[in-house]
Design a protein around this motif. Structure first.
Motif, PDB file in Angstrom:
ATOM      1  N   PHE A 215       0.826  -1.208   0.000  1.00  0.00           N
ATOM      2  CA  PHE A 215       0.000   0.000   0.000  1.00  0.00           C
ATOM      3  C   PHE A 215       0.862   1.261   0.000  1.00  0.00           C
ATOM      4  O   PHE A 215       1.878   1.346   0.695  1.00  0.00           O
TER       5      PHE A 215
ATOM      6  N   LEU B 176      -5.706  -4.083  -2.768  1.00  0.00           N
ATOM      7  CA  LEU B 176      -4.879  -5.265  -2.531  1.00  0.00           C
ATOM      8  C   LEU B 176      -5.700  -6.440  -2.004  1.00  0.00           C
ATOM      9  O   LEU B 176      -6.597  -6.272  -1.187  1.00  0.00           O
ATOM     10  N   SER B 177      -5.332  -7.625  -2.482  1.00  0.00           N
ATOM     11  CA  SER B 177      -5.892  -8.866  -1.953  1.00  0.00           C
ATOM     12  C   SER B 177      -4.752  -9.868  -1.865  1.00  0.00           C
ATOM     13  O   SER B 177      -4.173 -10.247  -2.885  1.00  0.00           O
TER      14      SER B 177
ATOM     15  N   ARG C  49      -1.757  -9.344  -0.654  1.00  0.00           N
ATOM     16  CA  ARG C  49      -0.523  -8.644  -1.032  1.00  0.00           C
ATOM     17  C   ARG C  49      -0.336  -8.585  -2.546  1.00  0.00           C
ATOM     18  O   ARG C  49       0.798  -8.540  -3.047  1.00  0.00           O
TER      19      ARG C  49
ATOM     20  N   LYS D 211      -6.066   2.724   3.863  1.00  0.00           N
ATOM     21  CA  LYS D 211      -5.464   1.392   3.775  1.00  0.00           C
ATOM     22  C   LYS D 211      -6.461   0.306   4.154  1.00  0.00           C
ATOM     23  O   LYS D 211      -6.576  -0.725   3.463  1.00  0.00           O
TER      24      LYS D 211
ATOM     25  N   THR E 132      -9.374   0.109   1.347  1.00  0.00           N
ATOM     26  CA  THR E 132      -8.958  -0.485   0.079  1.00  0.00           C
ATOM     27  C   THR E 132      -8.613  -1.962   0.236  1.00  0.00           C
ATOM     28  O   THR E 132      -8.805  -2.751  -0.697  1.00  0.00           O
ATOM     29  N   SER E 133      -8.127  -2.356   1.417  1.00  0.00           N
ATOM     30  CA  SER E 133      -7.827  -3.764   1.661  1.00  0.00           C
ATOM     31  C   SER E 133      -9.110  -4.597   1.671  1.00  0.00           C
ATOM     32  O   SER E 133      -9.173  -5.678   1.065  1.00  0.00           O
TER      33      SER E 133
END
Length: 272
Positions: free
Chosen positions: A67, A98-99, A101, A125, A128-129
């Motif tokens: 991230f 991100l999924s 990493r 962060k 979005t994760s």
């Protein structure tokens, strides 16, 4: 998955009170075409198709596996050139979705308040994760749907048409589909089983420990089904092995007994 991305983009704009927002997903392997959704003011949305440059990754390497908050105009000019809306490039930020990493997409938005994006870093962060994980699941679900549709087409028999033996190409296509489905399922199952095992080892509550063991058992059962699916896709070659003749005969007797509904069968075996 793009419908999920649209919902996320609208909520992002409302929650953070941003200007225009764009969410795009990483193109499929071997393709430069990607799907994107643009949210203009007042949550007006539209779907667009874009072409990622051949020599530039759709997701900048800086955020491909971790991230960071980037100034969008420094990395994705190719995207702005294809959109028919105009972002304020001095205020536009770029974040990865991100999924596990790995970025499966990105979000671009006009940051209006506060001007210092680092003040919202942790919130960005986390959001979005979560979005990345959900979008990844949605994409996997779509893949499974495509596999199911392929399977249905392969086994469908048109009315009035005599069924013919399956051709090698059809069998190969079915095997390829089975291998793809097995691969897509095995990865998340391994993660679930491993996490459940780790949690069970440190859990002191017996009831919770039992639940975690049940999760492990169920994932093992599903893995066994997947192994059978993989066996269909890539059948093992026959190989000689030692076996017990007595065990084979005992099993034959049991099956015969159950089939003819007789409890006791007298069998005499003579070995020459």
């Amino acid at each position: 998955a793009i419908e999920v991305a649209e919902n996320f983009a609208v909520r992002w704009q409302k929650f953070y009170q941003t200007g225009m927002v764009c969410v795009y997903l990483v193109p499929a392997a071997g393709s430069q075409s990607l799907e994107a959704v643009v949210v203009e003011n007042l949550s007006q949305t539209k779907m667009v198709y874009l072409n990622a440059p051949a020599k530039t990754p759709a997701i900048p390497e800086t955020i491909a596996n971790s991230f960071a908050i980037l100034n969008a105009h420094d990395y994705i000019d190719w995207l702005f050139e294809q959109l028919d809306v105009h972002f304020d490039l001095n205020q536009t930020k770029l974040l990865p979705l991100l999924s596990g990493r790995q970025a499966i997409g990105a979000i671009i938005f006009e940051l209006r308040y506060p001007s210092d994006s680092e003040l919202l870093r942790e919130g960005f962060k986390a959001a979005t994760s979560i979005a990345g994980a959900i979008l990844d699941l949605a994409s996997a679900s779509e893949k499974q749907q495509r596999f199911a549709e392929q399977f249905a087409r392969l086994i469908a028999k048109p009315k009035g048409v005599e069924q013919k033996p399956a051709s090698d190409s059809s069998l190969n296509a079915l095997a390829e589909m089975a291998a793809g489905a097995a691969h897509e399922l095995n990865n998340p199952l391994s993660v679930i089983s491993g996490r459940a095992q780790l949690l069970a080892e440190v859990e002191t509550d017996e009831e919770k420990k039992q639940i975690l063991k049940q999760i492990q058992q169920n994932t093992s059962e599903i893995s066994a089904i997947i192994d059978e699916l993989m066996g269909f896709a890539e059948p093992q070659q026959p190989r000689p092995a030692q076996t017990s003749i007595k065990k084979m005969l005992d099993e034959t007797i049991q099956l015969t007994s159950a089939k003819i509904n007789v409890e006791n069968i007298n069998v005499q075996i003579e070995v020459a």
